[in-house]
Design a protein around this motif. Structure first.
Motif, PDB file in Angstrom:
ATOM      1  N   THR A   1       1.799   3.465  -5.829  1.00 24.00           N
ATOM      2  CA  THR A   1       0.588   3.974  -6.475  1.00 24.00           C
ATOM      3  C   THR A   1       0.915   5.123  -7.406  1.00 24.00           C
ATOM      4  O   THR A   1       0.387   5.206  -8.529  1.00 24.00           O
ATOM      5  CB  THR A   1      -0.408   4.440  -5.403  1.00 24.00           C
ATOM      6  OG1 THR A   1      -0.682   3.361  -4.506  1.00 24.00           O
ATOM      7  CG2 THR A   1      -1.704   4.921  -6.043  1.00 24.00           C
TER       8      THR A   1
ATOM      9  N   ASP B   1       0.811  -1.216   0.000  1.00 28.89           N
ATOM     10  CA  ASP B   1       0.000   0.000   0.000  1.00 28.89           C
ATOM     11  C   ASP B   1       0.847   1.270   0.000  1.00 28.89           C
ATOM     12  O   ASP B   1       0.307   2.374   0.159  1.00 28.89           O
ATOM     13  CB  ASP B   1      -0.921   0.012   1.231  1.00 28.89           C
ATOM     14  CG  ASP B   1      -1.941  -1.119   1.195  1.00 28.89           C
ATOM     15  OD1 ASP B   1      -2.369  -1.483   0.081  1.00 28.89           O
ATOM     16  OD2 ASP B   1      -2.298  -1.638   2.271  1.00 28.89           O
TER      17      ASP B   1
ATOM     18  N   THR C   1       0.261   5.568 -11.431  1.00 32.10           N
ATOM     19  CA  THR C   1      -0.507   6.723 -11.903  1.00 32.10           C
ATOM     20  C   THR C   1       0.275   7.514 -12.950  1.00 32.10           C
ATOM     21  O   THR C   1      -0.267   7.908 -13.990  1.00 32.10           O
ATOM     22  CB  THR C   1      -0.863   7.635 -10.714  1.00 32.10           C
ATOM     23  OG1 THR C   1      -1.643   6.891  -9.767  1.00 32.10           O
ATOM     24  CG2 THR C   1      -1.652   8.844 -11.182  1.00 32.10           C
TER      25      THR C   1
END
Length: 870
Positions: A754, A749, A758
């Motif tokens: 992330t 996480d 992106t």
């Protein structure tokens, strides 16, 4: 006795025979009222004096002590070091008359150590700097004391910063400075922006919540468009290539380029890559050896002293021509420059305008740019650029949204610059437009990351970079970590570079390690306009000597392949449609007519209402060619998506090639594209669904891993260098990959993972534009054509794929045979308007036939000799 008379900028201009424009006076009034704003004005129309003279009128009218220069009052931020030096000279011109008590200075990566030492004691009243150097000032323990009295910050060439992380870095700095001085004024300047309201909103920090000071006037958008003649010409080849491909550098037009340079006093020759600049500089010297010393080379990898010599020669009209890259793109004021040549397509309208503005860079003077196509389809791009310019269409730029790697770096910078309390800093960070919607969870993650490196790195002291003291102020407790952070501040990430230096002599500049790693001692390469022989590599330095002869390699730097902008792509589709209607109303389109006519005869031309697809069977397999004209980034994602969707219907193996005009899928098994393609091109219901499919269709993990390297460097996980040490790109890549694997396994996480995904979708695949493209393709009629041979639009895609597995010389020989066969078929077609007689079998034989022509080296006849000194 102190003179308190107000400064009159108009009188100063009148003394020089100048009359202020209305937009300049509008900026002066806005500055006098305490407003911030954005000035959007024509290149060379006087933007700098609009803001600078207004600042002097507003800020320098009444010196308290004429004997002592006031403290730092104006920060002038430029995106490039070359622009910084030129800007400082322009700012100094009116100081002697209007503010003689003000001091001025420059602080960039090129600033001499003695000048830095003097600035460490006292900063000048106006300081010209870069985003990276400003962040370094914020990282000083006395940052607030030194910077809290800054009254004006100017972001020059704001369009260059707006759409990237350097612009976000500036946003965070402005939020901090305006927190120290709520009356701070911020002004941006640009000549090539489309989304002006968004650009203004991104520039000016949001007001502080609950501020006790009077509210500032609303930010002002000042338009300074002045009708300035812009002459756009195109060098037309004597013979049109009906089967063009990207890669050959347009040197067939060298005689015409030489003639154009000879007719002007001073010319800038822009190229899109540094390797292209090296080749063109060498070619010009070989064509005109008498120009040695009168022409020069300029790009970002050359030594700063070399670049400074070139810039000085341009300013004083001592150079006939300079071959350059984007290193001279921006608002550098070289008045002697009469014309600009652009080698190859500029790939965007804004870039074309920017480069054209380097000539005639003064009010009342016209700008001249001549486009030099490097293949025939760039003639259509040139005509499309004319069309877009006539319609006033320029590309928009958008700020990244809350990049956490930049935020993490900023937290360490602020902790060094006096420390911070989390609640107060969060409110400040959210005043930066890029972080206006930063969530509490993202903020807490960033705090924990700088405190202990996140969940998976907490056991390692090197990641305990910022910790709260007993008063709750977060600081950097380790002097070693502080030095390391200061040495790596910034968001510009590139491959590690090696210095190129003569054995026992001068430094020439830097080349990327990935290029030098392929060379052995004795190999010859072209750099800094010289033919060089590699002697040895020691401690990140490539030692060289002059080479008398040899087949030269040319360094290739990363980041050189710019995608076609959507503005220019849309204009190309319109030009294709006009050609189909028989409208060839420009010299470029009339020159390209044989190519376009052949494409229409063998297949069809893509238009705003038609999507052209082509199929071809060769010994390599079954080809599909598709021409959305959406730029290579979109085509990369679209090709992977179509291959993945097709494989869901029936197992198959695909090879992919893309360029700015279209894509190729080469399959091992036949596919009924007529039945399948309309379904494969269906747009998903939303971007999230498209993202899922795109990630499934590509090797997204490996692509995200490469993207993570940049993020890890900005976030401070890996370092480009330590004080006194330069790390190799292999070390950096290995370190970044290790962190990626650790996070993926133990901290899935982690928000940097992330962010990598992106950014992969947003920047490398342009997901939003891909979604819009699919929506647009759904509205176009599909024209599917079965081919007997590659069309003029198909051949460049085949070349892209072949280039990956053939040497340059082998590819050139093979292409010569292919094109010869295709030209014979084209002559038959255009001569009779009937189908050509070259069958697929003949096409394969022509492609695979042995070559009986002299070798490439024999055709060249001689090896290039080194240029004369100078």
């Amino acid at each position: 006795m102190t003179d308190h008379r107000p400064i009159d900028a108009a009188a100063w201009m009148a003394a020089r025979g100048w009359q202020p424009f209305a937009f300049q006076q509008e900026v002066w009034d806005a500055l006098a009222q305490g407003a911030s704003g954005l000035l959007h004005a024509t290149t060379g129309s006087g933007k700098t004096y609009a803001v600078w003279l207004g600042a002097l009128q507003h800020l320098a009218a009444a010196p308290a002590d004429p004997a002592t220069a006031p403290p730092l009052a104006v920060l002038w931020i430029t995106p490039m070091r070359a622009l910084a030096a030129d800007t400082l000279q322009a700012l100094r011109v009116p100081l002697a008359a209007l503010a003689p008590h003000w001091s001025s200075g420059l602080r960039t990566g090129d600033t001499a150590s003695n000048e830095r030492a003097a600035q460490d004691k006292r900063l000048p009243t106006v300081l010209v700097t870069t985003p990276e150097s400003l962040s370094l000032l914020l990282a000083r323990a006395d940052a607030r004391e030194r910077l809290s009295r800054v009254r004006l910050v100017v972001a020059d060439e704001w369009h260059e910063l707006l759409g990237n992380k350097r612009g976000v870095q500036v946003q965070l700095a402005l939020a901090r400075l305006s927190g120290w001085n709520p009356q701070l004024q911020v002004w941006g300047m640009s000549a090539t922006l489309a989304n002006l309201d968004e650009a203004l909103a991104t520039l000016v920090p949001a007001p502080a919540v609950g501020a006790c000071t009077p509210a500032a006037p609303p930010p002002r958008l000042v338009q300074g468009r002045i009708d300035k003649p812009l002459a756009v010409q195109v060098l037309l080849p004597e013979r049109i290539e009906r089967f063009p491909w990207a890669g050959h550098l347009g040197l067939a037009l060298l005689p015409q380029v030489v003639a154009a340079i000879g007719q002007a006093a001073t010319t800038l020759v822009f190229t899109n890559t540094r390797s292209q600049a090296e080749r063109w500089y060498q070619a010009l010297l070989e064509a005109r050896p008498d120009w040695a010393g009168l022409i020069a080379l300029h790009h970002g990898s050359l030594d700063p002293a070399v670049r400074a010599w070139v810039e000085d020669g341009l300013k004083h009209g001592q150079l006939k021509a300079v071959v350059c890259t984007s290193s001279l793109d921006l608002g550098v004021d070289f008045l002697p420059v009469e014309q600009v040549l652009q080698i190859g397509s500029a790939k965007g309208v804004a870039r074309l305008l920017q480069r054209a503005g380097r000539s005639g860079h003064a009010p009342g003077r016209s700008s001249h740019i001549t486009l030099v196509p490097t293949h025939s389809l760039e003639l259509v791009e040139a005509a499309a650029a004319r069309l877009a310019l006539a319609g006033g269409r320029v590309e928009a730029r958008h700020s990244p949204r809350a990049p956490l790697d930049v935020l993490v770096q900023h937290l360490v910078t602020v902790a060094l610059g006096g420390g911070f309390e989390p609640a107060a800093l969060l409110a400040e960070v959210r005043r930066a437009p890029a972080y206006a919607r930063l969530s509490d969870a993202e903020w807490q993650w960033a705090l924990q990351f700088v405190r202990q490196g996140g969940a998976s790195l907490a056991q390692y002291p090197d990641f305990h970079r910022v910790v709260p003291d007993e008063d709750g102020v977060w600081r950097v407790p380790d002097a070693r970590l502080a030095r390391r952070h200061r040495s790596n501040i910034g968001t510009i990430v590139s491959d590690a570079s090696l210095r190129v230096q003569f054995v026992g002599g001068a430094t020439l500049g830097t080349v990327e390690e990935s290029f030098v790693a392929r060379l052995r001692a004795g190999d010859v390469f072209l750099f800094a306009g010289r033919l060089l022989e590699l002697v040895r590599i020691e401690q990140m330095t490539a030692y060289v000597r002059r080479a008398a002869s040899g087949q030269a390699a040319v360094p290739r730097w990363s980041g050189g392949r710019m995608p076609l902008s959507n503005t220019l792509a849309d204009a190309m589709l319109v030009q294709f449609e006009r050609a189909e209607q028989g409208l060839f109303d420009s010299p470029e389109m009339r020159c390209a007519q044989p190519l376009l006519a052949l494409q229409a005869a063998w297949s069809a031309l893509p238009t705003p209402g038609r999507l052209v697809a082509e199929t071809l069977h060769t010994r390599e397999g079954w080809h599909l060619f598709l021409y959305p004209l959406a730029g290579r980034l979109v085509h990369q994602g679209l090709a992977g998506l179509l291959a993945w969707r097709a494989a869901q219907h029936e197992a198959n193996t695909f090879s992919i090639a893309v360029n700015d005009y279209g894509l190729e899928l080469l399959s091992a098994r036949p596919i009924d594209w007529a039945a399948l393609l309309p379904r494969l091109l269906a747009a998903p219901p939303d971007t999230a669904a498209l993202q899922t499919e795109v990630l499934a269709s590509l090797n997204a993990t490996e692509m995200a891993r490469r993207r993570f390297r940049e993020i890890a460097r900005i976030a401070g996980l890996v370092f480009q260098s330590h004080p006194g040490e330069q790390r190799s790109s292999r070390q950096l890549q290995a370190s970044a990959s290790l962190y990626y694997d650790v996070f993926a396994q133990y901290d899935p996480d982690n928000l940097l993972l992330t962010q990598a995904r992106t950014e992969l979708l947003a920047h490398e695949l342009d997901l939003d534009r891909l979604h819009r493209t699919l929506d647009a393709l759904h509205t176009r009629s599909l024209a599917l054509h079965a081919l007997q041979r590659p069309t003029p639009l198909a051949l460049p895609l085949m070349v892209e794929r072949l280039r990956e597995r053939l040497s340059t010389e082998s590819l050139g020989d093979r292409l010569a045979r292919m094109v010869q066969a295709l030209e014979q078929a084209a002559d038959a077609t255009m001569g009779t308007q009937l189908a050509g007689t070259l069958t697929t079998a003949h096409w394969d034989l022509a492609r695979d036939a042995p070559d009986t022509r002299p070798s490439a080296r024999a055709r060249r006849g001689r090896t290039p000799r080194p240029p004369r000194a100078g």
